[in-house]
Structures are given as C-alpha cells and as structure tokens.
Write an enzyme that holds these catalytic residues in place. Sequence first.
Site, mmCIF file in Angstrom:
data_model
loop_
_atom_site.group_PDB
_atom_site.id
_atom_site.type_symbol
_atom_site.label_atom_id
_atom_site.label_comp_id
_atom_site.label_asym_id
_atom_site.label_seq_id
_atom_site.Cartn_x
_atom_site.Cartn_y
_atom_site.Cartn_z
ATOM 1 N N CYS A 44 0.839 -1.218 0.000
ATOM 2 C CA CYS A 44 0.000 0.000 0.000
ATOM 3 C C CYS A 44 0.865 1.256 0.000
ATOM 4 C CB CYS A 44 -0.907 0.023 1.228
ATOM 5 S SG CYS A 44 -2.116 -1.302 1.261
HETATM 6 C C1 BEZ Z 1 0.480 -4.600 1.880
HETATM 7 O O1 BEZ Z 1 0.125 -3.492 1.511
HETATM 8 O O2 BEZ Z 1 1.628 -4.966 1.761
HETATM 9 C C2 BEZ Z 1 -0.530 -5.557 2.451
HETATM 10 C C3 BEZ Z 1 -1.706 -5.095 3.013
HETATM 11 C C4 BEZ Z 1 -2.600 -5.990 3.560
HETATM 12 C C5 BEZ Z 1 -2.324 -7.331 3.548
HETATM 13 C C6 BEZ Z 1 -1.145 -7.783 2.971
HETATM 14 C C7 BEZ Z 1 -0.240 -6.899 2.426
#
Ligand code: BEZ
Length: 210
Positions: A44
């Site tokens: 994210c």
């Molecule tokens: C991420 O942004 O890396 C992420 C967010 C939620 C679950 C798994 C990964």
Amino acid sequence: MPQLGDTVPDFEAQTTQGPIRFHEWLAGSWAVLFSHPKNFTPVCTTELGDVARLKPEFDRRGVKVIGLSVDELARHGAWEDDIEETQGQRVDFPLIADHDRHVSQLYGMIHPNASDTLTVRSVFVIGPDRKLKLSLNYPASTGRNFDEILRVVDSLQLTANHSVATPVNWRQGEDVIIAPSVSDEAAREKFPDGWKTLKPYLRVVAQPKG
Ligand code: BEZ
C-alpha cells in the site's frame, strides 16, 4: 456493488482533506476511487507513493483522485509522512477514513473469503455523469499498475469525445477503432481524412486529437 453503467452510490465520509459528500465532491468531473487494505503496510505504501507521483497526469486529464482505507483518520497523517519519507512523494489527494466500513460495503470492496475486515485493492473509474466506467479488484499481495489506470482513462475519454474504441494493448498516439455504433455515413463526417476498413466491422483510424 456498482456495476459498469450504474450511477455510483453516494455517501458521506471523513477524509484527510475534510468531510465530503461524494456526489458533490465529484462535481461533474472524471474520478478514480481506489481502496487499499490497510495503512502502514508495504505494498500500500508503494501504491500511494505512485499515485502521488502520477497526480499531475490525472490532473491534466481532469480526473480527481481519492483513496480509501478502513483505518481511522488519526492514523492517515503519520502514514502519509512515511510515504513521503520512503517513496519521495507527498500524498496530495484525499484519503477516506472508512473506519465503520460503510463505503467499503456500499462499493463491494470487502470480499469476505479474502478477508472479512480489510478491503481488497479496488479501483473505480467514474465518468462526469457519475456512472461507473471501470472497476477492478486486485488481491492484497499484488500492487496495481496506475499507469494502466491512466491508459484506461485515455481510452474512456477518447470514446466519450470521439466515439472511438481502443484495440488490444493500445498506447497513446496509436491508431484506434471506429465504434461499431457509428455508421460509415456518420464516420465520414467525424473522420474526414478517412480510415482503413480491414473488415466492415473493423475500421481503423488515426487517434483523434484533443
Ligand atoms: C500490503 O500493503 O503490503 C498488504 C496489506 C494488507 C495485507 C497484505 C499486504
């Protein structure tokens, strides 16, 4: 969950740029609404940095951008600082704080068999008529390609302005296709420089300007 061609649901929400009512915020503009599963997570963080980098490109196309996460408003500011520190980009578009998951439920961003608390990575492209033009969902583990979202916006705007469609893997500046709904007679007016007919249903024309 809105489907292509539907008027997108209206809602009220808190954002990092103040409270909004969504239909008012759209104000007859093109818009991209996208969700990310959670603040302070790696994928994210890279996505938000990239959307911030591309913001001038969205602006140039008259497209408003708004993100959403189910975290509280109070947690968005510190994460934006992390994004600036690690991605070199300040987030300068609103992030919705959808702590009660009202918007996520309305837009079908929560897929319970993937996670019953976090959103998937959804993208909604919305036209000036408030109708849904594109939706997609990616899993949490795969970062999206926002250059592709810009490519779709270019295609949608060409369709809206010039009644043309774009072929497979089309890139900006390449030939486009006259929409099947346009008769040859109407096409002669729209495209006075002519086109190439490969089949009666496959008419190729230079990309219109503007
Ligand atoms: C991420 O942004 O890396 C992420 C967010 C939620 C679950 C798994 C990964």
